[in-house]
Design an enzyme around this catalytic site. Sequence first.
Site, PDB file in Angstrom:
ATOM      1  CB  CYS A   1      -0.838   0.054   1.279  1.00 62.05           C
ATOM      2  SG  CYS A   1      -2.084  -1.216   1.384  1.00 62.05           S
TER       3      CYS A   1
ATOM      4  CE1 TYR B   1      -6.659  -4.188   6.212  1.00 63.83           C
ATOM      5  CE2 TYR B   1      -4.967  -5.655   5.351  1.00 63.83           C
ATOM      6  CZ  TYR B   1      -5.323  -4.483   5.999  1.00 63.83           C
ATOM      7  OH  TYR B   1      -4.359  -3.619   6.452  1.00 63.83           O
TER       8      TYR B   1
HETATM    9  C1  LIG Z   1       4.703  -0.327   3.036  1.00 65.34           C
HETATM   10  C2  LIG Z   1       4.027  -1.674   3.103  1.00 65.34           C
HETATM   11  C3  LIG Z   1       2.775  -1.833   2.542  1.00 65.34           C
HETATM   12  C4  LIG Z   1       2.147  -3.092   2.536  1.00 65.34           C
HETATM   13  N1  LIG Z   1       0.957  -3.251   1.876  1.00 65.34           N
HETATM   14  C5  LIG Z   1       0.468  -4.491   1.700  1.00 65.34           C
HETATM   15  C6  LIG Z   1      -0.610  -4.717   0.814  1.00 65.34           C
HETATM   16  O1  LIG Z   1      -1.081  -3.810   0.121  1.00 65.34           O
HETATM   17  N2  LIG Z   1      -1.093  -5.984   0.711  1.00 65.34           N
HETATM   18  C7  LIG Z   1      -0.549  -7.023   1.412  1.00 65.34           C
HETATM   19  O2  LIG Z   1      -1.017  -8.148   1.290  1.00 65.34           O
HETATM   20  N3  LIG Z   1       0.506  -6.834   2.219  1.00 65.34           N
HETATM   21  C8  LIG Z   1       1.045  -5.610   2.348  1.00 65.34           C
HETATM   22  N4  LIG Z   1       2.169  -5.437   3.104  1.00 65.34           N
HETATM   23  C9  LIG Z   1       2.842  -6.626   3.645  1.00 65.34           C
HETATM   24  C10 LIG Z   1       3.938  -7.081   2.687  1.00 65.34           C
HETATM   25  O3  LIG Z   1       3.409  -7.438   1.413  1.00 65.34           O
HETATM   26  C11 LIG Z   1       4.731  -8.264   3.268  1.00 65.34           C
HETATM   27  O4  LIG Z   1       3.888  -9.375   3.392  1.00 65.34           O
HETATM   28  C12 LIG Z   1       5.341  -7.949   4.630  1.00 65.34           C
HETATM   29  O5  LIG Z   1       5.919  -6.665   4.651  1.00 65.34           O
HETATM   30  C13 LIG Z   1       6.425  -8.975   4.992  1.00 65.34           C
HETATM   31  O6  LIG Z   1       7.407  -9.036   3.983  1.00 65.34           O
HETATM   32  P1  LIG Z   1       8.827  -8.254   4.111  1.00 65.34           P
HETATM   33  O7  LIG Z   1       9.470  -8.753   5.379  1.00 65.34           O
HETATM   34  O8  LIG Z   1       9.580  -8.666   2.878  1.00 65.34           O
HETATM   35  O9  LIG Z   1       8.562  -6.794   4.176  1.00 65.34           O
HETATM   36  C14 LIG Z   1       2.790  -4.191   3.145  1.00 65.34           C
HETATM   37  C15 LIG Z   1       4.032  -4.003   3.758  1.00 65.34           C
HETATM   38  C16 LIG Z   1       4.657  -2.780   3.719  1.00 65.34           C
HETATM   39  C17 LIG Z   1       6.036  -2.642   4.327  1.00 65.34           C
END
Ligand SMILES: Cc1cc2nc3c(=O)[nH]c(=O)nc-3n(C[C@H](O)[C@H](O)[C@H](O)COP(=O)(O)O)c2cc1C
Length: 372
Positions: free
Chosen positions: A25, A183
Amino acid sequence: MSALFQPLDIGRLHLPNRIVIAPMCQYSAQDGSASDWHLIHLGHLALSGAGLLIIEATAVQAEGRITPGCLGLYSDANEAALARVLEGVRAYSPMPIAIQLAHAGRKASSRAPWEGGAQIPLGEAGSWRALAPSALPHIEGEDAPDALDHAGLARVREAFAAAARRAARLGLDGVEIHAAHGYLMHQFLSPIANRRSDEYGGSLANRMRFPLEVFEAVRAAFPSERPVWARVSATDWIEGSGWDVDDCIVLARELAARGCAAIHVSSGGVSQRQKIPVGPGYQVPLARRFKDAVDVPVIAVGLITEAQQAEAILQRGDADAVALARAMLYDPRWPWHAAAQLGAQVTAPVQYWRSQPREFKDLFAGLRFGAR
Ligand SMILES: Cc1cc2nc3c(=O)[nH]c(=O)nc-3n(C[C@H](O)[C@H](O)[C@H](O)COP(=O)(O)O)c2cc1C
């Protein structure tokens, strides 16, 4: 030969490697319409050489946005704004692009994270009444959502299908249904948020009914040669209650039987009481459970930050692809650096070919240049 840089097919969608940019997001849309920020943000991620870019949670109804700034695909204006962004991105990147279709349910009407992320109380500017399986607020003391009646359920289902038709017209390569992170879809699945007494609540079969209906509606609305899949929360992380991995495997099998092309395994988000054992690759053991249970590709996500770590996850067969979120924001050239470390090749834009380091002579696929 690096496993991370082996191609992967999700349904009939061909990914050149197994690095997926997780949906993120941006809270930077106006009335659901993408802005210049999206062109910059998605544009630079699309130059990263990853195998797939998943556009952020995109609301199928205005009430389904998490915040007033969330992206949507519920109006002609939303569709036109995203078309403009995609035209710009596609002019310079061959990367496959999917979109995550979402509905925030009771977590809607929130402030952006950089404004504190709390619920916007009803009556304040930017607030609206959220919709949910049951009239239970996400946090005690918050304004309660309205419980969806049968007409409301039909509207949400049709909104998912309509957004999928818009995604098809935009030429998007795949749709991920957001059934994770507390959600709306996850709210139906978890007994913590779903206290309904009709055919959409109670037993596991009943709690899965609405998410499965939504999946079927999206699958029917999106061209059959392009994949639709789901992102799930494999557990609520609440000892002794809530949704857990055994339930979620039942769901994954039901989804796969309906043509779901992949399972993207995340976790948590439905309750403040969750206790998540956060650490490197903390959701990978969950992904492994799905690898052993379903025949479709499994995407692991969550604190996967290092090339060797990602490579090991795939080598062990814990997942078929890895998704990265924060590491991609921190270093949008992560796939280039991973390819360099693992002795593989990536696609880089021709304009940047001259940046190939001397010690990595075969890093950029197709590289050639001359001058006079
Ligand atoms: C800025 C930001 C926005 C995110 N928006 C979403 C989203 O729109 N949909 C979703 O399923 N997860 C969202 N997440 C979760 C990430 O897709 C991911 O599952 C989570 O950050 C863990 O992965 P990472 O350790 O690589 O960041 C968001 C995470 C971050 C940091």
